[in-house]
Design a protein around this motif. Sequence first.
Motif, short mmCIF file in Angstrom:
data_model
loop_
_atom_site.label_atom_id
_atom_site.label_comp_id
_atom_site.label_asym_id
_atom_site.label_seq_id
_atom_site.Cartn_x
_atom_site.Cartn_y
_atom_site.Cartn_z
N TRP A 178 -1.13 7.20 -1.20
CA TRP A 178 -2.45 7.56 -1.72
C TRP A 178 -3.48 6.48 -1.38
O TRP A 178 -4.64 6.79 -1.08
CB TRP A 178 -2.39 7.76 -3.23
N GLU A 179 -3.07 5.22 -1.45
CA GLU A 179 -3.98 4.12 -1.11
C GLU A 179 -4.33 4.12 0.38
O GLU A 179 -5.45 3.79 0.76
CB GLU A 179 -3.34 2.79 -1.51
N ALA A 214 0.84 -1.21 0.00
CA ALA A 214 0.00 0.00 0.00
C ALA A 214 0.88 1.25 0.00
O ALA A 214 1.76 1.41 0.86
CB ALA A 214 -0.92 0.01 1.22
N ASN A 215 0.65 2.15 -0.98
CA ASN A 215 1.37 3.42 -0.98
C ASN A 215 0.56 4.48 -0.22
O ASN A 215 -0.52 4.21 0.31
CB ASN A 215 1.69 3.88 -2.41
N ASN A 224 -8.02 4.67 1.88
CA ASN A 224 -8.36 3.38 2.51
C ASN A 224 -8.80 2.36 1.46
O ASN A 224 -9.88 1.78 1.54
CB ASN A 224 -9.46 3.58 3.57
N SER A 225 -7.92 2.14 0.49
CA SER A 225 -8.24 1.22 -0.60
C SER A 225 -8.13 -0.23 -0.14
O SER A 225 -7.80 -0.53 1.02
CB SER A 225 -7.26 1.47 -1.77
N ASN A 226 -8.40 -1.14 -1.05
CA ASN A 226 -8.32 -2.56 -0.73
C ASN A 226 -6.90 -2.95 -0.31
O ASN A 226 -6.70 -3.79 0.58
CB ASN A 226 -8.76 -3.40 -1.93
N GLU A 227 -5.91 -2.35 -0.98
CA GLU A 227 -4.51 -2.64 -0.63
C GLU A 227 -4.21 -2.21 0.79
O GLU A 227 -3.50 -2.91 1.54
CB GLU A 227 -3.56 -1.95 -1.61
N ALA A 228 -4.73 -1.03 1.18
CA ALA A 228 -4.50 -0.54 2.55
C ALA A 228 -5.19 -1.44 3.57
O ALA A 228 -4.62 -1.76 4.63
CB ALA A 228 -5.00 0.90 2.68
#
Length: 204
Positions: free
Chosen positions: A74-75, A71-72, A79-83
Amino acid sequence: MQRMTSADDFDRTPGEKSSNESDPIEDYRKDFDAAEKKVAGEIDPGVRALVVAVAIVILLGSLTLPHSGIANGWEVLVNSNEARAESIALPSRLFVGFAVVFGVIVSMLALVTRRWILAWIALAGTAVSIVLGMLAIWSRQTPPPGVVASGPGIGLIIGWLVVIVLTFHWLKVVWGRTALQMAAEEERRAAAAEAERRGDWNVG
């Protein structure tokens, strides 16, 4: 042609000004007050403006780097799926949010407008970001029991170091403006005291 003498001229005592004559001391005081207000509301970052601008660019770049695991920054912010897959904790999201708002947006506005209040807000926000960044790094190093989490990524570490740099430079800018304002205030008081002394001398 000579000006006709009016009744008001006879009624005036020596040294008394007519209604259409301005007091030079009062005019000077108004000009000084206006200059003081202008100094109080503006900043002059000087060469620090370049340092702050470079720091903003680096901070933006750090958001594209790994914050933790895959997770970078921005993610983490959205709170994206990667995060969520990396079990990103609240301190990390708060740090990234504060870094974007105060380290990037408010700092850019302060540089463009040169408003002291924006520089002060940028200073306060980046100072809080330092604490949040420290908590974010700590949360990645000590995950809750039963949670498998990656350690702090290079993006998180760089972003934390950058907000420390921004806080230092905004502190110097705000403190320099405050010192200048204090000097202007002292000069205004000295000028007012001198004008009062001259007025007492003229009356005497």
